[in-house]
Design a protein around this motif. Structure first.
Motif, short mmCIF file in Angstrom:
data_model
loop_
_atom_site.label_atom_id
_atom_site.label_comp_id
_atom_site.label_asym_id
_atom_site.label_seq_id
_atom_site.Cartn_x
_atom_site.Cartn_y
_atom_site.Cartn_z
N ALA A 5 12.68 12.06 8.00
CA ALA A 5 13.47 12.46 6.83
C ALA A 5 14.68 11.54 6.72
O ALA A 5 15.39 11.31 7.70
CB ALA A 5 13.92 13.92 6.96
N VAL A 6 14.91 11.02 5.53
CA VAL A 6 16.01 10.09 5.29
C VAL A 6 16.88 10.63 4.16
O VAL A 6 16.36 11.08 3.12
CB VAL A 6 15.49 8.69 4.92
CG1 VAL A 6 16.65 7.75 4.63
CG2 VAL A 6 14.61 8.13 6.03
N SER A 7 18.19 10.61 4.33
CA SER A 7 19.13 11.07 3.31
C SER A 7 19.70 9.88 2.56
O SER A 7 20.29 8.98 3.15
CB SER A 7 20.25 11.88 3.94
OG SER A 7 21.17 12.34 2.96
N ILE A 8 19.50 9.87 1.23
CA ILE A 8 20.01 8.80 0.38
C ILE A 8 20.81 9.42 -0.75
O ILE A 8 20.28 10.16 -1.57
CB ILE A 8 18.87 7.94 -0.19
CG1 ILE A 8 18.09 7.28 0.95
CG2 ILE A 8 19.41 6.88 -1.14
CD1 ILE A 8 16.92 6.45 0.49
N ASN A 9 22.12 9.15 -0.77
CA ASN A 9 23.02 9.70 -1.79
C ASN A 9 22.90 11.23 -1.89
O ASN A 9 22.84 11.80 -2.97
CB ASN A 9 22.73 9.07 -3.15
CG ASN A 9 23.06 7.60 -3.17
OD1 ASN A 9 23.97 7.15 -2.46
ND2 ASN A 9 22.34 6.84 -3.98
N GLY A 10 22.81 11.87 -0.72
CA GLY A 10 22.75 13.31 -0.69
C GLY A 10 21.38 13.91 -0.95
O GLY A 10 21.21 15.12 -0.89
N LYS A 11 20.38 13.08 -1.21
CA LYS A 11 19.03 13.56 -1.47
C LYS A 11 18.14 13.21 -0.28
O LYS A 11 18.11 12.07 0.17
CB LYS A 11 18.46 12.94 -2.75
CG LYS A 11 17.09 13.47 -3.12
CD LYS A 11 16.62 12.89 -4.44
CE LYS A 11 15.25 13.43 -4.82
NZ LYS A 11 14.78 12.87 -6.12
N THR A 12 17.41 14.20 0.23
CA THR A 12 16.54 13.99 1.39
C THR A 12 15.16 13.53 0.94
O THR A 12 14.51 14.17 0.11
CB THR A 12 16.42 15.27 2.22
OG1 THR A 12 17.73 15.67 2.66
CG2 THR A 12 15.53 15.04 3.43
#
Length: 348
Positions: free
Chosen positions: A40-47
């Protein structure tokens, strides 16, 4: 990833990527960066889920990783070259790019119990040289691909529906040198999946790369025999014989509005531009997109709030408007009404 190992085949020696140290280092960086297991990767608050053999780095991040010789444009061209050889695929995602190393199940650095390496990551092949594969263990016959598998191949190779048509158009031009309009590409993809995969090429396509090759062949046949354009032209011809410009104006304007119009002058303007307007209208399947509608858009008050003052600018604006419509509205919608509502929104 900072742990584990990667394997490169010796046949990479002498290829275009091996001859260029910058490309070779970048290719190794790709293999060392993609995930071995889903995370799981978080990008700009979106997982987001970054799958096996995938990376969610943006093009800018790849450029920084590869080194000072790289920029976003160079990364994009490098990835395009790798995609042509079916070594990687990329799909635009939320504020990033989902990159995947293909054929990973054959090329991982996995081991038998006797610790012998049985696979490796794919090697970018030399230009003009056929890729060879070695079968290890039990040989199994691959099943033919169906519509869903073919649709997934197109999704991986050319992106989602927002960019897919443009990317296919670009790839076709690079391969053949011919530019095909986006409407023809869109219709060709639909007919290829519905007819080509179920009838014409049924049972013959077993590799992902063959889907792309047969799609390009299908588009060529559509362009060569002009089947799509012939149907569109026939529909437009029927539409044009039903009414004159005066009758069209009478159907779409109130009597008091018609009194303020110089119909004879409008007909002269239409006649001097009818060839262009007719050819543009033939590029659309919707029967409501007639030369009269385009004339109304380009030369009458109806189109004042749409596009620029020049004919070409208004045509380009209409194309942008058409692209954002749903599939139903593109094929059967009341374009005149939709265009009028869109013009009001754009003016606000």
């Amino acid at each position: 990833m900072s742990q584990g190992f990667i394997k490169l085949g010796r046949d990479i020696r002498g290829t275009w990527i091996h001859k260029n140290p910058i490309y070779f280092r970048a290719w190794c960086d790709i293999l060392m960066t993609v995930n071995y297991t889903p995370q799981a990767v978080s990008i700009n608050g979106k997982t987001l889920i970054c799958g096996e053999d995938e990376s969610l780095l943006s093009l800018e991040s790849w450029a920084q990783l590869f080194g000072s010789e790289w920029n976003k444009g160079k990364v994009r061209r490098f990835f395009d070259r790798l995609k042509k050889e079916h070594v990687i695929s990329t799909i635009p995602d939320t504020k990033t790019t989902r990159l995947k190393v293909l054929k990973s199940k054959y090329y991982r650095g996995q081991q038998h119990d006797n610790s012998t390496i049985i696979a490796r990551y794919p090697t970018p092949i030399e230009e003009g040289k056929k890729e060879t594969t070695t079968t290890i263990g039990e040989i199994t016959e691959k099943k033919p691909l169906g519509i869903d598998e073919a649709r997934n191949v197109l999704l991986q190779e050319f992106g989602n529906s927002n960019v897919q048509v443009k990317n296919i158009q670009k790839a076709y031009k690079e391969q053949t040198g011919f530019k095909v309009d986006e409407t023809t590409i869109q219709l060709s993809v639909c007919s290829f999946l519905q007819k080509g995969m179920t009838k014409t090429y049924k049972g013959r396509i077993k590799e992902d790369s063959k889907v792309i090759a047969y799609l390009m062949k299908w588009i060529t046949n559509e362009r060569k025999f002009d089947r799509t354009n012939k149907l569109i032209a026939d529909n437009k011809k029927k539409q044009e014989t039903k009414q004159t410009l005066a009758e069209y104006l009478k159907d779409n304007y109130r009597p008091q509005e018609l009194k303020r119009m110089d119909v004879n002058k409008l007909e002269k303007i239409y006649n001097s531009n009818s060839f262009l307007l007719t050819n543009v209208s033939k590029g659309y399947q919707n029967e409501n997109i007639t030369p009269y509608l385009l004339f109304e858009l380009c030369f009458m008050p109806y189109g004042q709030k749409i596009g620029g003052r020049k004919l070409e600018l208004k045509i380009e604006t209409f194309k942008r408007f058409f692209k954002q419509l749903s599939n139903y509205n593109q094929n059967k919608g009341d374009i005149r009404k939709l265009l009028k509502e869109w013009g009001k929104t754009a003016a606000q």
